[in-house]
Scaffold this active site. Structure first.
Site, PDB file in Angstrom:
ATOM      1  N   LYS A 122       0.838  -1.200   0.000  1.00 49.63           N
ATOM      2  CA  LYS A 122       0.000   0.000   0.000  1.00 49.63           C
ATOM      3  C   LYS A 122       0.875   1.254   0.000  1.00 49.63           C
ATOM      4  CE  LYS A 122      -0.220   0.062   5.063  1.00 49.63           C
ATOM      5  NZ  LYS A 122      -1.066   0.200   6.255  1.00 49.63           N
ATOM      6  N   ARG A 134       1.077 -10.210   7.753  1.00 50.64           N
ATOM      7  CA  ARG A 134       0.955  -9.057   6.858  1.00 50.64           C
ATOM      8  C   ARG A 134       2.060  -8.032   7.145  1.00 50.64           C
ATOM      9  NH1 ARG A 134      -4.264  -8.885   9.429  1.00 50.64           N
ATOM     10  NH2 ARG A 134      -3.589  -6.859  10.221  1.00 50.64           N
ATOM     11  N   HIS A 173      -6.529  -6.233  13.549  1.00 52.13           N
ATOM     12  CA  HIS A 173      -5.263  -5.505  13.542  1.00 52.13           C
ATOM     13  C   HIS A 173      -4.913  -5.106  14.972  1.00 52.13           C
ATOM     14  CE1 HIS A 173      -2.031  -3.406  11.512  1.00 52.13           C
ATOM     15  NE2 HIS A 173      -2.282  -2.309  12.191  1.00 52.13           N
ATOM     16  N   CYS A 197      13.218  24.280   4.948  1.00 47.27           N
ATOM     17  CA  CYS A 197      12.242  25.071   4.188  1.00 47.27           C
ATOM     18  C   CYS A 197      11.469  24.162   3.229  1.00 47.27           C
ATOM     19  CB  CYS A 197      12.954  26.170   3.414  1.00 47.27           C
ATOM     20  SG  CYS A 197      13.994  27.226   4.450  1.00 47.27           S
TER      21      CYS A 197
END
Length: 390
Positions: free
Chosen positions: A50, A239, A183, A328
């Site tokens: 992902k 996973r 999870h 920056c």
């Protein structure tokens, strides 16, 4: 496995920015990490690719992970899953998409392509069933129970109804329950009481699923941290995410993992400044002595964390040197002391060598985690992928 396919591409990408920065993935390291984690887990693996494979490049990372032994691929969105399915060499790869909205367009197409979907609510389950009917094939669903993360997943008081509804839809031929999952919230904190509580809760969730007459193909709970630190969480599949890319979330449990990505830039300009010079916005750093300062053309728009200002280090001209002043949007300043550094010299922000900073270092400097650092790398930094994989 043959490792010749995992050469690092070193020639520049001609897109106008390659002279300022580049991110290079060593796919041999990803393959190594997949194999190392597989040895620890002892069960099949869903490689999490992902978020563009944590900033590394989703499609090539997916191909390498599968060739190295991962059996499935995990993504979050339907769009990510569809992109994998349409990529050469991944047309038949087992893919699971974790998120979708009940009314989201494209669900029937995803189901019809044989992509598994996670369901975390009754409305999602019903939407998946409707998509299966439209596609003419049962939607392959993974039922998610909330076991204490208090995020996605069905709450415990609805588990019985959730499982029974899934069983009825499976009997009707509109879904196939391919998995049951959850999870963990605190797996990277070994000994945290939430871990034992979640394992017990997951057992109750699996009991509710079984009581409804369902027999999922895979039960899965373990993320990277749980895979490494807690064998009781491995069940039928693991996973891993961040560990695939070389970072161990539980360093007290050593695994031979190797960072996959390097991020390099170069010095844009150098100047000598006197003691007392204020550096960058707000003059949060003032030189205590005369010094050569180097300007590096990357900033927080490229994913260099602003929170790491005045703490971060880069590898430049043979040593680590401190970033001074505020980072920056497009640039930052490095203190080179009295060393004669030249414009054009390479600067390593994230490297694979012991002398280089890595994503763990940047996470410590910015008060975050390496996942945040890697996924935050901006689109202005070209990714150099290995030939044959992109």
């Amino acid at each position: 496995m043959a490792m010749d396919n995992y050469r690092i591409l070193t020639e520049p990408v001609h897109d106008g920015m390659s002279g300022l920065a580049k991110a290079s993935a060593d796919w041999r390291r990803l393959a190594h990490n997949v194999e190392a984690l597989a040895r620890v887990a002892g069960v099949p693996m869903m490689a999490m690719v992902k978020a563009d494979a944590y900033g590394h490049g989703m499609v090539p990372a997916a191909r390498v992970a599968l060739e190295a032994g991962a059996e499935r691929l995990g993504v979050v969105t339907l769009r990510e899953a569809w992109q994998l399915r349409r990529s050469a060499g991944l047309e038949e790869a087992p893919v699971m998409a974790f998120f979708f909205a009940p009314e989201q367009p494209g669900l029937a197409e995803v189901v019809g392509a044989g992509i598994d979907v996670g369901v975390s609510s009754l409305p999602q389950l019903e939407a998946a069933a409707a998509a299966g009917e439209r596609a003419g094939t049962p939607a392959r669903v993974h039922l998610k129970g909330d076991t204490g993360m208090s995020r996605g997943g069905v709450a415990e008081h609805e588990w019985e109804l959730f499982a029974e509804s899934a069983a009825k839809l499976q009997a009707a031929g509109s879904v196939h329950v391919a998995g049951a999952w959850s999870h963990m919230a605190c797996a990277d904190e070994v000994g945290h009481p939430a871990n034992a509580a979640q394992k017990e809760a997951f057992g109750r969730f699996l009991g509710a699923v079984a009581a409804a007459g369902l027999e999922p193909e895979v039960r899965h709970l373990a993320n990277s941290a749980a895979l490494i630190a807690d064998p009781e969480t491995r069940y039928d599949m693991v996973r891993p995410g961040i560990a695939l890319y070389g970072y161990n979330p539980v360093p007290g449990f050593p695994v031979d993992l190797r960072p996959v990505l390097e991020v390099r830039s170069q010095v844009m300009s150098v100047k000598r400044l006197p003691a007392g010079s204020g550096i960058s916005y707000g003059h949060t750093h003032v030189l205590e002595r005369d010094a050569n300062v180097a300007l590096v053309p990357l900033g927080y728009a490229d994913g260099v964390p602003r929170a790491a200002s005045n703490r971060a280090e880069v590898y430049l001209a043979g040593k680590r040197r401190r970033v001074i002043g505020r980072i920056c949007m497009d640039q930052f300043v490095v203190d080179c002391g009295d060393d004669a550094v030249r414009a054009g010299e390479p600067v390593v922000l994230i490297g694979a060598g012991a002398q280089h900073p890595d994503a763990d270092d940047w996470a410590a400097w910015a008060g975050t985690i390496p996942n945040d650092v890697l996924t935050g790398l901006g689109a202005r930094i070209p990714r150099l992928w290995n030939r044959g994989l992109d």
